[in-house]
Scaffold this motif. Sequence first.
Motif, short mmCIF file in Angstrom:
data_model
loop_
_atom_site.label_atom_id
_atom_site.label_comp_id
_atom_site.label_asym_id
_atom_site.label_seq_id
_atom_site.Cartn_x
_atom_site.Cartn_y
_atom_site.Cartn_z
N ARG A 180 0.73 -1.13 -0.10
CA ARG A 180 -0.01 -0.05 -0.15
C ARG A 180 1.07 1.28 0.11
O ARG A 180 1.89 1.37 0.92
N ILE A 181 0.63 2.14 -0.93
CA ILE A 181 1.41 3.42 -0.83
C ILE A 181 0.64 4.71 -0.80
O ILE A 181 -0.65 4.61 -1.00
N ARG A 182 1.24 5.74 -0.44
CA ARG A 182 0.96 7.01 -0.29
C ARG A 182 1.81 7.81 -1.13
O ARG A 182 2.83 7.84 -1.25
N TYR A 183 1.03 9.02 -1.93
CA TYR A 183 1.94 9.69 -2.75
C TYR A 183 1.33 11.20 -3.18
O TYR A 183 -0.13 11.23 -2.82
N MET A 184 1.89 12.08 -3.79
CA MET A 184 1.32 13.37 -3.95
C MET A 184 0.70 13.12 -5.29
O MET A 184 1.03 12.55 -6.23
N GLY A 185 -0.45 13.92 -5.40
CA GLY A 185 -1.10 14.08 -6.67
C GLY A 185 -2.50 13.42 -6.83
O GLY A 185 -2.93 12.96 -5.82
N THR A 186 -2.98 12.97 -8.02
CA THR A 186 -4.24 12.48 -8.38
C THR A 186 -4.11 11.08 -8.10
O THR A 186 -3.10 10.47 -8.35
N PRO A 187 -5.20 10.17 -7.81
CA PRO A 187 -4.88 8.72 -7.56
C PRO A 187 -4.60 8.05 -8.85
O PRO A 187 -5.04 8.21 -10.07
N LEU A 188 -3.73 6.94 -9.00
CA LEU A 188 -3.37 6.02 -9.79
C LEU A 188 -4.81 5.66 -10.43
O LEU A 188 -5.74 5.27 -9.73
N ARG A 189 -5.07 5.19 -11.53
CA ARG A 189 -6.07 4.82 -12.13
C ARG A 189 -6.15 2.90 -11.94
O ARG A 189 -4.98 2.24 -12.29
N GLN A 190 -7.17 2.86 -11.37
CA GLN A 190 -7.43 1.41 -11.15
C GLN A 190 -7.23 0.31 -12.24
O GLN A 190 -7.70 0.55 -13.35
N GLU A 191 -6.57 -0.61 -11.83
CA GLU A 191 -6.32 -1.63 -13.04
C GLU A 191 -5.14 -1.46 -14.07
O GLU A 191 -4.98 -2.25 -14.94
N ASP A 192 -4.58 -0.24 -14.07
CA ASP A 192 -3.39 0.13 -14.39
C ASP A 192 -2.28 -0.65 -14.27
O ASP A 192 -2.15 -1.29 -12.99
N THR A 193 -1.15 -0.80 -14.76
CA THR A 193 0.04 -1.71 -14.41
C THR A 193 1.22 -0.52 -14.30
O THR A 193 1.12 0.42 -15.15
N VAL A 194 2.13 -0.43 -13.08
CA VAL A 194 3.01 0.51 -12.72
C VAL A 194 4.25 -0.41 -12.49
O VAL A 194 4.15 -1.61 -12.31
N TYR A 195 5.41 0.18 -12.39
CA TYR A 195 6.54 -0.22 -11.94
C TYR A 195 6.76 0.32 -10.54
O TYR A 195 7.05 1.53 -10.51
N ILE A 196 7.35 -0.57 -9.59
CA ILE A 196 7.60 0.16 -8.26
C ILE A 196 9.15 -0.29 -7.78
O ILE A 196 9.34 -1.39 -8.25
N SER A 197 9.80 0.54 -7.44
CA SER A 197 11.10 0.28 -6.91
C SER A 197 11.45 0.72 -5.18
O SER A 197 11.08 1.63 -5.12
N VAL A 198 11.79 -0.26 -4.37
CA VAL A 198 12.11 -0.19 -3.07
C VAL A 198 13.42 -0.30 -2.79
O VAL A 198 13.74 -1.62 -2.64
N LYS A 199 14.35 0.46 -2.82
CA LYS A 199 15.72 0.03 -2.99
C LYS A 199 16.19 -0.67 -1.49
O LYS A 199 17.01 -1.56 -1.52
N TRP A 200 15.84 -0.07 -0.34
CA TRP A 200 16.13 -0.70 0.82
C TRP A 200 15.68 -2.14 0.84
O TRP A 200 16.38 -2.99 1.78
N LEU A 201 14.63 -2.47 0.24
CA LEU A 201 14.34 -3.92 0.42
C LEU A 201 14.85 -4.70 -1.06
O LEU A 201 14.38 -5.87 -1.21
N SER A 202 15.51 -4.07 -1.98
CA SER A 202 15.54 -4.69 -3.27
C SER A 202 14.51 -5.27 -3.99
O SER A 202 14.68 -6.22 -4.50
N VAL A 203 13.53 -4.23 -3.84
CA VAL A 203 12.24 -4.55 -4.46
C VAL A 203 12.11 -3.87 -5.77
O VAL A 203 12.19 -2.84 -5.82
N GLU A 204 12.07 -4.59 -7.02
CA GLU A 204 11.83 -4.05 -8.23
C GLU A 204 10.89 -4.90 -8.86
O GLU A 204 10.87 -6.16 -9.43
#
Length: 256
Positions: A180-204
């Motif tokens: 679950r993420i929080r961010y600035m701006g308008t909500p992401l569109r449901q059912e869209d595909t995104v790419y997430i990177s969390v360096k501290w956990l080596s998550v790509e």
Amino acid sequence: MEERRKMRILFVDSDEDLRSFCSEVLTGAGYSVELASSGTEAYWKLKETSFDLVITDIKLKGMDGLGLYLDTLKIYSHMKEKFLFMTEDSCSDFESQSVITRLNEKYLLKPFDIKELLKKVEALTGANLSAFFAMYRGLDENRRMERRLCWAEDCKVFEDGSEVPRPFTQTADISKHGVRIRYMGTPLRQEDTVYISVKWLSVESRALVVWSREINDLEAASGLKLFDPVTAASLSKVLQNRKTFIPPLVSREEGN
């Protein structure tokens, strides 16, 4: 419902993330919630106004949770059975747990299941939360039926075709198959595909946007279903470095 909304809870813990998270859950259940980060701050709030329930950690700066309890009873004897303590399952807290038990008071072990918190609050306030629990039944297949760790860390989220990440993005909770993420701006569109990177956990990983909603005029939140699961080693890293607990029940729209 109206009667429950008038019930006031004072939540006391030095962990800002835990205070914010539990306040959100309890407010959603219909309670009015005040927050305090120390026993001293909580004591002055109790002197200024009345509360139906106090939820407090045992370990606090200055006046600890038991000290807060005993000093409160000196001025409000009716609060004797209106305290719910939070304590860790560790040797250092065994003595405190023994004292709480002798006082016939209730406590929760950290990390705790949010359902357990709500059930104890329901019992101590006399409220009926059956309607609240009913709102979260029958979740669809995108619901993460796994333990989630409440954990805030900077991350980058890119929408398809964009080389610029969403600004000021942080994780709110994480599990093996979702975040679950929080961010600035308008909500992401449901059912869209995104790419997430969390360096501290080596998550790509690429991820599916399961739900999105506005938090306020500036912020939004989304639940992402990860295509590549988080490794056990990465989740262990969170457990070793962060205070963790089970996040709240989520609605059908917030299925992830």
